[in-house]
Design an enzyme around this catalytic site. Structure first.
Site, PDB file in Angstrom:
ATOM      1  N   LYS A  97     111.732   4.366  80.179  1.00  0.00           N
ATOM      2  CA  LYS A  97     111.592   3.381  79.108  1.00  0.00           C
ATOM      3  C   LYS A  97     110.399   3.749  78.223  1.00  0.00           C
ATOM      4  CE  LYS A  97     109.588  -0.633  78.734  1.00  0.00           C
ATOM      5  NZ  LYS A  97     109.199  -0.548  77.313  1.00  0.00           N
ATOM      6  N   GLY A 141      99.735   3.662  80.199  1.00  0.00           N
ATOM      7  CA  GLY A 141      99.593   2.470  79.366  1.00  0.00           C
ATOM      8  C   GLY A 141      98.291   1.766  79.659  1.00  0.00           C
ATOM      9  N   THR A 188      95.386  -0.732  81.214  1.00  0.00           N
ATOM     10  CA  THR A 188      94.909  -0.936  82.589  1.00  0.00           C
ATOM     11  C   THR A 188      95.484  -2.218  83.203  1.00  0.00           C
ATOM     12  OG1 THR A 188      92.951   0.395  82.258  1.00  0.00           O
ATOM     13  CG2 THR A 188      92.796  -1.288  83.951  1.00  0.00           C
ATOM     14  N   THR A 238      98.305  -3.677  82.508  1.00  0.00           N
ATOM     15  CA  THR A 238      99.721  -3.425  82.835  1.00  0.00           C
ATOM     16  C   THR A 238      99.806  -2.591  84.099  1.00  0.00           C
ATOM     17  OG1 THR A 238     100.077  -3.342  80.452  1.00  0.00           O
ATOM     18  CG2 THR A 238     101.923  -2.711  81.839  1.00  0.00           C
ATOM     19  N   GLU A 253      98.401   6.336  84.696  1.00  0.00           N
ATOM     20  CA  GLU A 253      97.410   6.902  83.762  1.00  0.00           C
ATOM     21  C   GLU A 253      97.072   5.788  82.789  1.00  0.00           C
ATOM     22  OE1 GLU A 253      95.436   8.080  81.081  1.00  0.00           O
ATOM     23  OE2 GLU A 253      97.129   9.172  80.235  1.00  0.00           O
ATOM     24  N   CYS A 309      93.907   7.906  74.674  1.00  0.00           N
ATOM     25  CA  CYS A 309      93.108   7.459  75.826  1.00  0.00           C
ATOM     26  C   CYS A 309      91.920   8.386  76.082  1.00  0.00           C
ATOM     27  CB  CYS A 309      93.983   7.344  77.062  1.00  0.00           C
ATOM     28  SG  CYS A 309      94.929   8.834  77.373  1.00  0.00           S
ATOM     29  N   GLU A 356      87.853  -1.082  76.324  1.00  0.00           N
ATOM     30  CA  GLU A 356      88.643  -0.125  75.548  1.00  0.00           C
ATOM     31  C   GLU A 356      89.145  -0.780  74.260  1.00  0.00           C
ATOM     32  OE1 GLU A 356      92.569   1.194  76.940  1.00  0.00           O
ATOM     33  OE2 GLU A 356      91.968   3.230  76.446  1.00  0.00           O
TER      34      GLU A 356
HETATM   35  O1  TXE Z   1     100.341  -1.286  76.434  1.00  0.00           O
HETATM   36  P1  TXE Z   1     101.226  -1.606  77.682  1.00  0.00           P
HETATM   37  P2  TXE Z   1      99.980  -2.220  75.213  1.00  0.00           P
HETATM   38  C1  TXE Z   1      95.699   0.490  76.217  1.00  0.00           C
HETATM   39  C2  TXE Z   1      95.028   0.141  74.914  1.00  0.00           C
HETATM   40  C3  TXE Z   1      95.890  -0.933  74.382  1.00  0.00           C
HETATM   41  C4  TXE Z   1      96.241  -1.664  75.642  1.00  0.00           C
HETATM   42  C5  TXE Z   1      97.469  -2.483  75.595  1.00  0.00           C
HETATM   43  O2  TXE Z   1      93.739  -0.361  75.152  1.00  0.00           O
HETATM   44  O3  TXE Z   1      95.227  -1.743  73.467  1.00  0.00           O
HETATM   45  O4  TXE Z   1      96.430  -0.640  76.579  1.00  0.00           O
HETATM   46  O5  TXE Z   1      98.494  -1.778  74.991  1.00  0.00           O
HETATM   47  C6  TXE Z   1     105.418  -1.158  79.382  1.00  0.00           C
HETATM   48  N1  TXE Z   1     106.285  -3.504  83.864  1.00  0.00           N
HETATM   49  N2  TXE Z   1      96.584   1.627  76.117  1.00  0.00           N
HETATM   50  O6  TXE Z   1     100.015  -3.652  75.581  1.00  0.00           O
HETATM   51  O7  TXE Z   1     101.711  -3.016  77.663  1.00  0.00           O
HETATM   52  C7  TXE Z   1     105.504  -1.305  77.887  1.00  0.00           C
HETATM   53  O8  TXE Z   1     106.758  -1.797  77.501  1.00  0.00           O
HETATM   54  C8  TXE Z   1     106.663  -2.295  83.438  1.00  0.00           C
HETATM   55  C9  TXE Z   1      96.118   2.834  76.708  1.00  0.00           C
HETATM   56  O9  TXE Z   1     100.825  -1.812  74.094  1.00  0.00           O
HETATM   57  O10 TXE Z   1     100.482  -1.149  78.860  1.00  0.00           O
HETATM   58  C10 TXE Z   1     105.245   0.117  77.444  1.00  0.00           C
HETATM   59  O11 TXE Z   1     106.426   0.897  77.593  1.00  0.00           O
HETATM   60  N3  TXE Z   1     106.357  -1.809  82.223  1.00  0.00           N
HETATM   61  C11 TXE Z   1      97.228   3.798  76.904  1.00  0.00           C
HETATM   62  C12 TXE Z   1     104.191   0.593  78.443  1.00  0.00           C
HETATM   63  O12 TXE Z   1     104.307  -0.299  79.553  1.00  0.00           O
HETATM   64  C13 TXE Z   1     105.625  -2.584  81.410  1.00  0.00           C
HETATM   65  C14 TXE Z   1      98.221   3.899  75.818  1.00  0.00           C
HETATM   66  C15 TXE Z   1     102.762   0.552  77.936  1.00  0.00           C
HETATM   67  O13 TXE Z   1     102.496  -0.707  77.390  1.00  0.00           O
HETATM   68  C16 TXE Z   1     105.189  -3.859  81.812  1.00  0.00           C
HETATM   69  C17 TXE Z   1      98.611   2.602  75.323  1.00  0.00           C
HETATM   70  C18 TXE Z   1     105.553  -4.313  83.094  1.00  0.00           C
HETATM   71  N4  TXE Z   1     105.181  -5.500  83.550  1.00  0.00           N
HETATM   72  C19 TXE Z   1      97.762   1.549  75.454  1.00  0.00           C
HETATM   73  N5  TXE Z   1     104.477  -4.387  80.788  1.00  0.00           N
HETATM   74  C20 TXE Z   1      96.818   5.152  77.419  1.00  0.00           C
HETATM   75  N6  TXE Z   1      96.360   5.203  78.657  1.00  0.00           N
HETATM   76  O14 TXE Z   1      96.976   6.160  76.764  1.00  0.00           O
HETATM   77  C21 TXE Z   1     104.454  -3.482  79.793  1.00  0.00           C
HETATM   78  N7  TXE Z   1     105.160  -2.386  80.151  1.00  0.00           N
END
Ligand code: TXE
Length: 479
Positions: A173, A226, A228, A230, A248, A282, A383
């Site tokens: 996904k 994604g 932290t 999440t 990660e 990141c 972050e």
């Molecule tokens: O990411 P999410 P968000 C950080 C950055 C950003 C914050 C939130 O600080 O502001 O995270 O970003 C899926 N079960 N990074 O809210 O939600 C979601 O659909 C399974 C750092 O946009 O973590 C997407 O595909 N999956 C980061 C993915 O998780 C779930 C890069 C990431 O989304 C889920 C991006 C669940 N319960 C944001 N909830 C990096 N490390 O590079 C969400 N998702």
């Protein structure tokens, strides 16, 4: 533009016929819709993956490798189209997507297409007991790959390629905010000869489709990049199901600059490490610590360089900084600027929303440098993930090490110095999974990639990730 799920080699509508609107960050307009998939869609994708697994896992490594290399080449042949789509969906400059995102997506498949042919297992002779042990490395079965919006195809393929190389079938996904290139990948995989059902792509919200992947009792491993929070939620769901997990997560990476560094190289790279991809990587070095003797010079040179960066429409080749990924994200980043001000931070440049003529509703922001006098402020600990950095002077190596290590994150660190002994001391002592010395984001895909503390668990890259995507089984034979 209507985006569909890619299941069993075919594009299909979501079973519930529910859709999510997709926005273009450059102008704030809705330009398409994507499936709001549910547990039912994930189940159909799982069944397709499960049916494909016996044949894919038994496919000779050379053949799997050949198909992965074909996918790499097909991505390359579609570079322009994919780069334009990535930019439209994410807001990043097209030229950046052409130079970094799409070539790297292709390289991910090429690298793991080759790496799998070199991946081997161990054997241990148990001397004195007439026994020999050998370790099988078997694919896990069906695995889940969930990726974010900042480097959409780049990170999506960084997970999928090793999973497939190792013989797994995948339910993946992409982020609901940037689904477009993942959608295009389905057709590319068909053209490259990937058998049906080996890769299945389900679109939708994290809390629905993502959660259903993580909760699925027969999806054996979750590779996630994604936020932290999440990551913590995913871990809480997956741990009682005893799934393998690679997480990660976020970073708040120090960029530590000593006075003895190569100043010009440092300042060029620091512009990049602060604001590449609108600061939405990141690995960005968002906390810049400068040794006091060069602090004032750095401050004025750096701000002068940043003020010259051009913010604008991602299609414009002269632009350095495109749009942020979404309205919500822009607001979050701007809120942090206010938080920093309230905590005594001094805005040296930027700090505001930027209006690009003709695209007034786009999510643009000026690159922002904030001078802070304490590392304890929220802007320096949390972050922000946007075009915002803090700068602060330091006096001693011990002091900068302490403040670097004080945050909850530990993904990467950059150190600028020409003192070899200091390089060694600092690299050993810093709490992070990755250390760059006199460079930033120089990547070799064979190296372990990932963080410590709240930046995640596990390592991607090279043989590390092939180990993650396989189960070791030891066989002991007495003779
Ligand atoms: O990411 P999410 P968000 C950080 C950055 C950003 C914050 C939130 O600080 O502001 O995270 O970003 C899926 N079960 N990074 O809210 O939600 C979601 O659909 C399974 C750092 O946009 O973590 C997407 O595909 N999956 C980061 C993915 O998780 C779930 C890069 C990431 O989304 C889920 C991006 C669940 N319960 C944001 N909830 C990096 N490390 O590079 C969400 N998702």
């Amino acid at each position: 533009m209507i985006i569909k799920n890619f299941i069993n080699g075919q594009y299909v509508d979501p079973i519930g016929d529910e859709w999510i609107e997709n926005y273009c960050p450059a102008d704030g307009e809705i330009y398409g819709k994507i499936p709001d998939s549910t547990r039912d869609d994930v189940e159909v994708a799982y069944i397709a993956a499960k049916s494909a697994f016996p044949s894919w896992s038994a496919t000779p490594v050379e053949e799997r490798s050949r198909i992965l290399l074909n996918i790499a080449e097909t991505i390359e042949n579609n570079l322009e189209r994919l780069a334009e789509a990535e930019s439209e969906d994410n807001g990043k400059p097209v030229k950046l997507a052409k130079r970094i995102d799409i070539p790297r997506a292709s390289q991910n498949f090429r690298f793991f297409g080759h790496a799998i042919t070199q991946f081997s297992s161990e054997s241990h002779e148990t001397v004195g007991k007439n026994a020999i042990n050998y370790t099988l490395r078997q694919p896990l079965g069906v695995v889940g790959c969930i990726s974010p919006w900042n480097l959409p195809l780049y990170l999506f393929t960084w997970k999928i390629a090793p999973a497939l190389a190792a013989g797994n079938c995948v339910v993946a996904k992409p982020s609901e905010i940037t689904p477009l290139t993942a959608f295009m990948l389905g057709e590319i995989c068909n053209d490259a000869g990937l058998p049906k059902g080996v890769l299945n792509i389900v679109h939708g919200f994290g809390h629905k489709a993502g959660q259903a992947i993580v909760e699925h009792p027969d999806i054996k491993a979750i590779s996630f990049t994604g936020g932290t929070q999440t990551g913590a939620k995913i871990a809480a769901t997956a741990a009682p199901l005893f799934k393998k997990m690679s997480l990660e997560l976020g970073g708040k990476n120090p960029n530590i600059i000593f006075a003895d560094c190569d100043y010009e190289a440092m300042i060029d790279t620091t512009v990049q490490s602060s604001f590449s991809n609108q600061g939405q990587i990141c690995l960005c070095g968002s906390r810049i610590f400068i040794e006091r003797p060069i602090y004032d010079k750095f401050k004025s040179d750096f701000v002068a360089r940043i003020e010259k960066l051009r913010v604008g429409h991602p299609n414009d080749d002269h632009v350095d900084i495109g749009a942020l990924v979404s309205k919500d994200h822009l607001e979050k980043v701007l809120d942090y600027v206010d938080i920093a001000k309230n905590e005594g931070g001094k805005i040296l440049c930027g700090g505001e929303r930027f209006i690009v003529k003709g695209f007034d509703d786009g999510y643009y922001m000026n690159p922002t440098v904030i001078e802070v006098d304490s590392d304890d402020c929220r802007a320096n600990r949390e972050e922000i993930f946007g075009p915002v950095v803090t700068i602060m002077p330091f006096d001693t190596e011990e002091e900068v090490l302490e403040i670097s290590n004080k945050v909850d994150y530990g993904l990467s660190a950059t150190i600028w110095t020409n003192d070899l002994s200091r390089t060694m001391r600092m690299s050993h002592a810093i709490h992070s999974g990755i250390v760059w010395v006199n460079t930033w984001m120089l990547r070799d895909l064979r190296t372990p990639f990932g963080g410590v503390k709240n930046s995640g668990v596990g390592r991607e890259g090279g043989f590390e990730v092939l180990r993650f995507f396989t189960e070791p089984k030891n066989v002991c034979i007495k003779y």
